[in-house]
Design a protein around this motif. Structure first.
Motif, PDB file in Angstrom:
ATOM      1  N   LEU A  65      -5.200 -76.595   5.647  1.00 24.12           N
ATOM      2  CA  LEU A  65      -5.813 -77.643   6.461  1.00 24.12           C
ATOM      3  C   LEU A  65      -4.738 -78.608   6.938  1.00 24.12           C
ATOM      4  O   LEU A  65      -3.855 -78.972   6.159  1.00 24.12           O
ATOM      5  N   ILE A 137     -15.710 -79.128   1.080  1.00 26.38           N
ATOM      6  CA  ILE A 137     -14.544 -79.902   1.512  1.00 26.38           C
ATOM      7  C   ILE A 137     -15.005 -80.994   2.458  1.00 26.38           C
ATOM      8  O   ILE A 137     -15.788 -80.750   3.376  1.00 26.38           O
ATOM      9  N   TRP A 139     -13.481 -84.793   4.470  1.00 26.73           N
ATOM     10  CA  TRP A 139     -12.441 -85.768   4.795  1.00 26.73           C
ATOM     11  C   TRP A 139     -13.101 -87.144   4.801  1.00 26.73           C
ATOM     12  O   TRP A 139     -14.228 -87.288   5.300  1.00 26.73           O
ATOM     13  N   TRP A 160      -8.347 -85.389   2.813  1.00 25.87           N
ATOM     14  CA  TRP A 160      -9.153 -84.211   2.498  1.00 25.87           C
ATOM     15  C   TRP A 160      -9.402 -84.105   1.003  1.00 25.87           C
ATOM     16  O   TRP A 160      -8.505 -84.343   0.195  1.00 25.87           O
TER      17      TRP A 160
END
Length: 189
Positions: A65, A137, A139, A160
């Protein structure tokens, strides 16, 4: 003059690194042109921005990422009313103010071999499994804690964050540990 350019160049390259790496394996047969991708999604779960995409081959994958934040159109205010993450049930408590974006995984057939998703290439949402749970996941723009019923609690740091979420009588959200935890993409067939 050269001395002034070195810090600028270092800053530019520092921002281009990976913020989070997810490695794993694929179970099942996969057409040769299949890619696994990570997308920032809207609050309703619709794909908005492809952040990472890798070919699925040899039964292995590695998703790096980017360190950068998702685009503003993929971010939403993180409030108790709009947290619809895996395992989260009311009542929900968010410890502070932050913008957030959830990352979901999709596969698609890269028919034109462009290395990215193009119009006409159908997206198929998939789940990556870690241990007995699924990989989640997100952010966030600032440090924040999210708590919900049945024991759900995630402590998110700016940037993240990845968790293995197990849903049962209680909800366990264990931090995903890079280099130690691996994910499995089960495609069946």
């Amino acid at each position: 003059m050269k001395m002034r350019l070195l810090p600028l160049a270092a800053a530019l390259f520092a921002g281009s690194g990976s913020a989070l790496t997810v490695t794993g394996s694929v179970a099942g047969s996969v057409p040769a042109d299949t890619r696994l991708s990570g997308w920032a999604v809207s609050a309703s779960g619709q794909p908005v921005q492809e952040l990472v995409s890798v070919p699925v081959s040899g039964g292995q994958f590695r998703l790096d990422l980017p360190a950068a934040a998702p685009s503003p159109r993929a971010q939403t205010a993180l409030t108790a009313q709009n947290v619809s993450w895996p395992g989260v049930l009311d009542p929900v408590v968010v410890s502070g103010t932050a913008q957030a974006s959830e990352l979901k995984f999709f596969t698609y057939r890269d028919v034109n071999r462009s290395g990215q998703h193009d119009d006409g290439e159908a997206l198929r949402e998939v789940t990556l499994n870690v241990g007995g749970g699924s990989l989640f996941i997100a952010w966030v723009s600032a440090d924040v804690t999210v708590k919900a019923s049945r024991g759900y609690e995630t402590v998110l740091k700016r940037g993240w964050n990845a968790f293995a979420v197990e849903v049962g009588r209680t909800v366990k959200a264990a931090p995903f540990v890079e280099g130690q935890d691996t994910a499995v993409l089960n495609l069946g067939r």
